[in-house]
Design an enzyme around this catalytic site. Structure first.
Site, PDB file in Angstrom:
ATOM      1  N   SER A 166     -10.136   0.254  -1.899  1.00 13.49           N
ATOM      2  CA  SER A 166      -8.936   0.247  -2.733  1.00 13.49           C
ATOM      3  C   SER A 166      -8.099  -0.984  -2.470  1.00 13.49           C
ATOM      4  O   SER A 166      -7.833  -1.324  -1.321  1.00 13.49           O
ATOM      5  CB  SER A 166      -8.090   1.495  -2.446  1.00 13.49           C
ATOM      6  OG  SER A 166      -7.884   1.634  -1.042  1.00 13.49           O
ATOM      7  N   GLY A 204     -10.577   4.282   2.012  1.00 19.56           N
ATOM      8  CA  GLY A 204     -11.523   4.118   0.908  1.00 19.56           C
ATOM      9  C   GLY A 204     -11.401   2.756   0.263  1.00 19.56           C
ATOM     10  O   GLY A 204     -10.474   1.987   0.560  1.00 19.56           O
ATOM     11  N   LYS A 223     -15.138  -3.071   8.209  1.00 19.35           N
ATOM     12  CA  LYS A 223     -15.346  -3.755   6.924  1.00 19.35           C
ATOM     13  C   LYS A 223     -14.463  -5.003   6.818  1.00 19.35           C
ATOM     14  O   LYS A 223     -14.844  -5.983   6.162  1.00 19.35           O
ATOM     15  CB  LYS A 223     -15.116  -2.789   5.759  1.00 19.35           C
ATOM     16  CG  LYS A 223     -13.728  -2.150   5.689  1.00 19.35           C
ATOM     17  CD  LYS A 223     -12.746  -2.931   4.851  1.00 19.35           C
ATOM     18  CE  LYS A 223     -11.393  -2.254   4.804  1.00 19.35           C
ATOM     19  NZ  LYS A 223     -10.429  -2.986   3.974  1.00 19.35           N
ATOM     20  N   ALA A 243      -4.298  -2.300  -3.214  1.00 20.24           N
ATOM     21  CA  ALA A 243      -3.014  -1.686  -3.540  1.00 20.24           C
ATOM     22  C   ALA A 243      -2.575  -2.012  -4.964  1.00 20.24           C
ATOM     23  O   ALA A 243      -2.071  -1.147  -5.681  1.00 20.24           O
ATOM     24  CB  ALA A 243      -1.953  -2.139  -2.541  1.00 20.24           C
ATOM     25  N   TRP A 256       0.829  -1.210   0.000  1.00 17.92           N
ATOM     26  CA  TRP A 256       0.000   0.000   0.000  1.00 17.92           C
ATOM     27  C   TRP A 256       0.863   1.260   0.000  1.00 17.92           C
ATOM     28  O   TRP A 256       0.591   2.212  -0.727  1.00 17.92           O
ATOM     29  CB  TRP A 256      -0.943  -0.018   1.191  1.00 17.92           C
ATOM     30  CG  TRP A 256      -1.991   1.042   1.190  1.00 17.92           C
ATOM     31  CD1 TRP A 256      -2.367   1.799   2.253  1.00 17.92           C
ATOM     32  CD2 TRP A 256      -2.827   1.473   0.095  1.00 17.92           C
ATOM     33  NE1 TRP A 256      -3.377   2.675   1.897  1.00 17.92           N
ATOM     34  CE2 TRP A 256      -3.679   2.484   0.579  1.00 17.92           C
ATOM     35  CE3 TRP A 256      -2.924   1.098  -1.240  1.00 17.92           C
ATOM     36  CZ2 TRP A 256      -4.604   3.139  -0.231  1.00 17.92           C
ATOM     37  CZ3 TRP A 256      -3.857   1.746  -2.051  1.00 17.92           C
ATOM     38  CH2 TRP A 256      -4.680   2.750  -1.544  1.00 17.92           C
ATOM     39  N   LYS A 270      -5.988   0.507   8.832  1.00 17.60           N
ATOM     40  CA  LYS A 270      -7.399   0.282   9.115  1.00 17.60           C
ATOM     41  C   LYS A 270      -7.535  -0.775  10.200  1.00 17.60           C
ATOM     42  O   LYS A 270      -7.069  -1.892  10.037  1.00 17.60           O
ATOM     43  CB  LYS A 270      -8.133  -0.186   7.850  1.00 17.60           C
ATOM     44  CG  LYS A 270      -8.065   0.813   6.689  1.00 17.60           C
ATOM     45  CD  LYS A 270      -8.720   0.248   5.441  1.00 17.60           C
ATOM     46  CE  LYS A 270      -8.647   1.243   4.284  1.00 17.60           C
ATOM     47  NZ  LYS A 270      -9.305   0.730   3.057  1.00 17.60           N
TER      48      LYS A 270
END
Length: 346
Positions: free
Chosen positions: A154, A152, A207, A156, A20, A122
């Protein structure tokens, strides 16, 4: 080492050369002079000379102008004569406390204490159940005042490939939102701005847990109806926790809530979903993790549940995931418990 272009006044330093961090450094090269700090000297060497991160994104060609180093002193010196700068922390939640301590100890001495800092991790901190901004605030306090989060839907790899992506930068400080937009909003990367740090972080954490649940359902071949139910009720679970912690309801229907949840719960590149699928197919967690597959949802599920219980918030899907991960409950039994819950108003 490749010389830095003088055409771009904005300089971006990315701390962390994982997939990332590397992908964001790649994206920032459109608008800024970029340096990435790698803990491993070989990784820095490969990025500088081969324009590849052979460990994390071996098949992605990186911009020739992207610089890398393994020295923190060199990394911070890169920003010292910049007219405008930004620091991006590309480290996981488990490392954010250590990374913030590095910033606290180095930035004031380098005259960089007002440089905006963004983290991208996250989850909830495993031992304390704190969100990233709570960890950062405890360490940085007023020493490094301008901070925020970038999050958001995504993967990587897709960002590194230059495929379209939309991300949200959240901060109480306008300078952080403006600087992040200036660094990353270009080409196929769109940046949206928010002041809801709490909501964005809760969405990014929860999430991952819900994605494990969806993976378990897929591994059990329970069908797309079950997956849709888990995503929908998972979103409700995420929102309940986020609202109590101070998040904005609108955030959970946006990119960092519903958007990131749908991607992580359904995308084949999602490591959290892959862990769930393997569990649903009968593999045990130790075997899954020993194969090299890591997922933030495994690390933060217990912490999220601990935080929810301390606030008396009902989190049945998170409880079910934790029972499978840590209490040796079979995936099928965990699903049966969810299905046996009494009917209620939506």
């Amino acid at each position: 080492m490749t010389s830095v272009s003088t055409l771009l006044p904005l300089r971006v330093l990315v701390l962390g050369a994982g997939s990332w961090g590397t992908a964001l450094a790649h994206a920032a090269c459109h608008n800024a002079q970029v340096m990435i700090w790698a803990r491993d000297p070989k990784t820095a060497h490969d990025i500088n000379l081969q324009h590849r991160n052979r460990r994390y994104l071996p098949d992605i060609a990186l911009p020739a102008g992207l610089l890398a180093c393994d020295s923190l002193e060199q990394a911070f010196a890169f920003l010292q004569d910049a007219s405008s700068s930004l620091i991006i922390l590309g480290t996981p939640v488990a490392a954010i406390a250590h990374t913030c301590a590095i910033l606290r100890d180095h930035l004031p001495a380098a005259g960089l204490q007002t440089t905006p800092v963004l983290w991208t991790c996250k989850g909830f901190e495993q031992q304390t159940a704190r969100l990233p901004h709570e960890v950062a605030q405890a360490i940085l306090a007023d020493t490094i005042p301008h901070t925020g989060v970038l999050s958001g839907p995504s993967f990587a790899r897709e960002v590194a490939q230059g495929l379209p992506v939309a991300l949200t930068v959240a901060s109480r400080h306008e300078c952080v939102r403006t600087r992040a937009t200036a660094a990353l909003h270009a080409g196929n990367t769109r940046i949206y701005r928010s002041q809801d740090v709490v909501g964005v972080e809760v969405g990014g954490a929860m999430k991952n847990v819900i994605a494990i649940a969806c993976g378990i359902a897929d591994g059990l071949a329970l069908g797309m109806n079950a997956r849709a139910a888990l995503i929908t009720r998972g979103l409700a679970e995420m929102s309940r926790l986020g609202l109590v912690l101070g998040g904005d309801a609108a955030t959970f229907s946006g990119l960092t809530g519903l958007g990131d949840l749908v991607l992580t719960a359904t995308g084949d590149l999602s490591r959290n979903r892959q862990v769930g699928v393997a569990l649903g197919q009968g593999q045990d967690l130790d075997t899954i993790l020993s194969s090299g597959m890591t997922a933030e949802g495994v690390r933060c599920a217990q912490a999220a549940l601990m935080r929810a219980r301390s606030l008396d918030i009902d989190m049945p899907i998170t409880e079910a995931v934790c029972s499978v991960l840590f209490d040796k409950v079979s995936p099928l039994d965990a699903v049966s418990r969810l299905l046996s819950r009494e009917s209620r108003s939506e």
